[in-house]
Design an enzyme around this catalytic site. Sequence first.
Site, PDB file in Angstrom:
ATOM      1  N   ARG A   8     -11.388 -10.342  -1.663  1.00 31.75           N
ATOM      2  CA  ARG A   8     -11.178  -9.794  -0.221  1.00 31.75           C
ATOM      3  C   ARG A   8     -10.895  -8.427  -0.510  1.00 31.75           C
ATOM      4  O   ARG A   8     -10.151  -8.065  -1.373  1.00 31.75           O
ATOM      5  CB  ARG A   8      -9.974 -10.588   0.310  1.00 31.75           C
ATOM      6  CG  ARG A   8      -9.522 -10.013   1.774  1.00 31.75           C
ATOM      7  CD  ARG A   8      -8.267  -9.026   1.549  1.00 31.75           C
ATOM      8  NE  ARG A   8      -7.858  -8.508   2.726  1.00 31.75           N
ATOM      9  CZ  ARG A   8      -6.907  -7.646   2.982  1.00 31.75           C
ATOM     10  NH1 ARG A   8      -6.553  -6.918   1.789  1.00 31.75           N
ATOM     11  NH2 ARG A   8      -6.492  -7.143   3.914  1.00 31.75           N
TER      12      ARG A   8
ATOM     13  N   GLY B 208      -9.376  -5.012   1.768  1.00 30.51           N
ATOM     14  CA  GLY B 208      -8.811  -4.342   3.119  1.00 30.51           C
ATOM     15  C   GLY B 208      -9.387  -3.044   3.377  1.00 30.51           C
ATOM     16  O   GLY B 208     -10.366  -2.751   2.805  1.00 30.51           O
ATOM     17  N   ASP B 209      -8.669  -2.338   4.283  1.00 33.22           N
ATOM     18  CA  ASP B 209      -8.944  -0.802   4.744  1.00 33.22           C
ATOM     19  C   ASP B 209      -8.939   0.104   3.570  1.00 33.22           C
ATOM     20  O   ASP B 209      -9.439   1.087   3.575  1.00 33.22           O
ATOM     21  CB  ASP B 209      -8.303  -0.391   6.136  1.00 33.22           C
ATOM     22  CG  ASP B 209      -6.619  -0.574   5.543  1.00 33.22           C
ATOM     23  OD1 ASP B 209      -6.220  -1.678   5.011  1.00 33.22           O
ATOM     24  OD2 ASP B 209      -5.979   0.424   6.049  1.00 33.22           O
TER      25      ASP B 209
ATOM     26  N   GLY C 250      -5.292  -4.963   6.867  1.00 29.36           N
ATOM     27  CA  GLY C 250      -6.356  -3.983   6.825  1.00 29.36           C
ATOM     28  C   GLY C 250      -7.726  -4.490   7.664  1.00 29.36           C
ATOM     29  O   GLY C 250      -8.461  -3.601   8.037  1.00 29.36           O
TER      30      GLY C 250
ATOM     31  N   THR D 113       0.884  -1.381   0.038  1.00 33.07           N
ATOM     32  CA  THR D 113       0.001   0.066   0.068  1.00 33.07           C
ATOM     33  C   THR D 113       0.799   1.126   0.040  1.00 33.07           C
ATOM     34  O   THR D 113       1.945   1.203   0.667  1.00 33.07           O
ATOM     35  CB  THR D 113      -0.788  -0.015   1.386  1.00 33.07           C
ATOM     36  OG1 THR D 113      -1.575  -1.127   1.304  1.00 33.07           O
ATOM     37  CG2 THR D 113      -1.652   1.365   1.183  1.00 33.07           C
TER      38      THR D 113
ATOM     39  N   THR E 106      -1.624   1.712   7.010  1.00 30.28           N
ATOM     40  CA  THR E 106      -1.112   0.483   6.146  1.00 30.28           C
ATOM     41  C   THR E 106      -1.050  -0.689   7.022  1.00 30.28           C
ATOM     42  O   THR E 106      -1.090  -0.360   8.177  1.00 30.28           O
ATOM     43  CB  THR E 106       0.194   0.696   5.512  1.00 30.28           C
ATOM     44  OG1 THR E 106       0.567  -0.250   4.735  1.00 30.28           O
ATOM     45  CG2 THR E 106       1.091   1.301   6.302  1.00 30.28           C
ATOM     46  N   GLY E 107      -0.953  -1.814   6.352  1.00 28.62           N
ATOM     47  CA  GLY E 107      -0.554  -2.972   7.305  1.00 28.62           C
ATOM     48  C   GLY E 107      -2.053  -3.743   7.237  1.00 28.62           C
ATOM     49  O   GLY E 107      -2.729  -3.734   6.318  1.00 28.62           O
TER      50      GLY E 107
END
Length: 338
Positions: A227, A229-230, A253, A199, A250-251
């Site tokens: 899927r 994520g955030d 999500g 990201t 980031t990371g």
Amino acid sequence: MINRRKFVQSAAITSMAFLADKDVLANKKNSTLKNYPIVVSTWEEGLNANKAAWNILSNNGRALDAVEQGVMVTESSKNCCVGLGANPDRDGFVTLDACIMDENFNCGSVAFLERIKHPISVARRVMEKTSHVMLVGSGAQQFAIAEGFPLEEQKLSEEAQQSYNNWLKTSGYQPNKNNKENELFAPSTLENGDLNHDTIGMIAMDMNGNLSGSCTTSGMGFKMRGRLGDSPIIGAGLYVDNEVGACTATGQGEDVIRVSGAHAVIELMRQGFSPEQSCKKIIERIVKIKGDKAKNIQVALLALDKQGNVGSFCIQPGFSFAIRNNVSEKLIVSKSWF
Ligand code: ASP
């Protein structure tokens, strides 16, 4: 006798007094210097992305243009963690997510978008040309094509093909749902505290003091098909409130979504906490929720306030962010929980 109304009022006053702690007061004292234009973005790749953003900001351009064109650099770079050169999902397809937000609460987002090189620009078109905030999957692709974005070849980059082949050998094609005990960024993917990250989040303030933000990703490598994520979710991977500040994440999500990460940071900044204090409080919240599993994941939050102060906090050591303003162009190692 204290009635309920008075009690509620006095509780509110007490809690305000509690919030006006020494950190908040210190932040207010230090907040008079003009420290913008400024752009900050996640990870080392942010250094290059910031250069493109800075070209715009230093020429009195708009923060919105800066955050779009900045992350386009990362989306274009071959063999990078972001864009069509990145790792595919477990079925071998690269699917991209992105969102963008300006100083007037306008926002746009695309998710599960395939074969389009610049998802951030499609997100901006969603914001500017439709009455919606999010478009996903084939609908997002259809909109992108109608807007003139070329449909790219469906082909993995050499590096991505290689890591996908390696992943297939060992994964047994296990969906994460059969693996609920394992975290998505398991320790084996955490090298020196870093993760196989995918990201770039960028937040900026222009010469007029207006804020904007962008976030773009291929999501977690070898994720289940479909899927998200955030990163494409306004309030999770990105949030901008022009009276308060901007934040990106980031990371892993899933754990950012759980706490509405970026929005939660902005609300703390609104109460007077500094960007770093706000990021730290939300990381603490995630660590508390995750308990023992926190040691197996990475989440990083990066925030900028209305005065141009920058702060970040993450779970594992190893996250860094790039900053560019009139006085510096550098990479800063974030403070971490562990
Ligand atoms: N936050 C991204 C996601 O969960 C991944 C990352 O930042 O590396 O999709």
